[in-house]
Structures are given as structure tokens and as C-alpha cells.
Design a protein around this motif. Sequence first.
Motif, short mmCIF file in Angstrom:
data_model
loop_
_atom_site.label_atom_id
_atom_site.label_comp_id
_atom_site.label_asym_id
_atom_site.label_seq_id
_atom_site.Cartn_x
_atom_site.Cartn_y
_atom_site.Cartn_z
N ARG A 134 3.70 4.90 5.25
CA ARG A 134 3.16 4.93 4.01
C ARG A 134 2.16 6.08 4.06
O ARG A 134 1.18 6.12 5.00
CB ARG A 134 2.58 3.51 3.64
CG ARG A 134 3.45 2.49 3.16
CD ARG A 134 2.91 1.16 3.13
NE ARG A 134 2.08 0.63 4.18
CZ ARG A 134 3.00 0.00 5.38
NH1 ARG A 134 4.27 0.10 5.64
NH2 ARG A 134 2.15 -0.22 6.46
N TYR A 157 -1.12 7.59 1.96
CA TYR A 157 -2.29 7.30 0.81
C TYR A 157 -3.24 8.24 0.63
O TYR A 157 -3.27 9.14 1.37
CB TYR A 157 -3.15 6.22 1.45
CG TYR A 157 -2.29 4.76 1.58
CD1 TYR A 157 -2.11 3.85 0.52
CD2 TYR A 157 -1.70 4.34 2.78
CE1 TYR A 157 -1.25 2.59 0.63
CE2 TYR A 157 -1.11 3.20 3.05
CZ TYR A 157 -0.90 2.45 1.82
OH TYR A 157 -0.33 0.99 2.26
N ARG A 164 -7.54 3.48 -1.42
CA ARG A 164 -6.50 3.97 -1.08
C ARG A 164 -5.50 4.06 -2.31
O ARG A 164 -5.39 2.86 -3.19
CB ARG A 164 -5.79 3.53 0.10
CG ARG A 164 -6.58 3.65 1.40
CD ARG A 164 -5.82 3.06 2.67
NE ARG A 164 -5.06 1.78 2.46
CZ ARG A 164 -4.22 1.30 3.11
NH1 ARG A 164 -4.09 1.96 4.33
NH2 ARG A 164 -3.66 0.12 2.93
N LEU A 182 -1.35 4.68 -3.10
CA LEU A 182 0.15 4.85 -2.39
C LEU A 182 0.67 6.10 -2.97
O LEU A 182 0.80 6.33 -4.12
CB LEU A 182 0.84 3.65 -2.30
CG LEU A 182 1.99 3.92 -1.54
CD1 LEU A 182 2.16 4.23 -0.30
CD2 LEU A 182 2.92 2.54 -2.13
#
Length: 120
Positions: free
Chosen positions: A28, A30, A37, A39
Motif C-alpha cells: 500500500r 500512502y 496517512r 491511501l
Amino acid sequence: MAAVRPPGLTTHVLDLVRGRPGAGMAWRLYRVVNDRRALLAQGRTNADGRTDQPLLQGDTLRAGLYELEFDAAAYFHDAGGPTGSIWTTIPIRFEISDEGGHYHVPLLLAPGGYSTYRGS
């Protein structure tokens, strides 16, 4: 003469125990602002331990703080073989300062440790 890589962000996972790419690892990406954070993207590494496309490129490559997070525990579980890793997720926080630059963030992974560096 080395080839000039286009501006962007790429990654590569290498499984040091098995001596092969870290295929199928979930990741992932961010953007981090004021320690919060957001995404931006997520996926899994391909058979070569890379992503099929850059994580950021063109208009999406902006200066700022980012975090690339890898699901190490799930990878080791799914890959079989040596177990006992203490790593659940591995976050790598880094800064992009040059929007025209190329940033390569590899992950070298083993059950007992990991390493990263700014690649080329």
C-alpha cells in the motif's frame, strides 16, 4: 552509459531466504501529511517482485512525505518455507523532493530482518 529512468516511484521486493523475487506481496502507498496517512494506491507485486506500473509518475509524482507498506507476515505465510518472522507489516517512510526525479524503494526481506535503500 546508464539509461536515464523517467520520473516516478518504483519498488522491488527480494526474498533473501529463497533467493528470488518476492512475488505476490501486498503493498500500500500512502501520502503522509501532518502525520496522517491517505491511501493513494495498493496492489501486489508481480512474478518479478515488482509492480507492473510505477506507483507514482507524471502528474501524480509530487514532493512530500510518503509511506510504502508491505504485508510481510501474509507473504511468508503464503510462500511457505521458513516461518517465525516477527515482521507483520513493514512501513518505509521516505520523502520525495525532486518531482523530476526517479525514486526506487526496494525491500530486501528475510524472516529475521529486512533492509531498504534508495535504488536506481
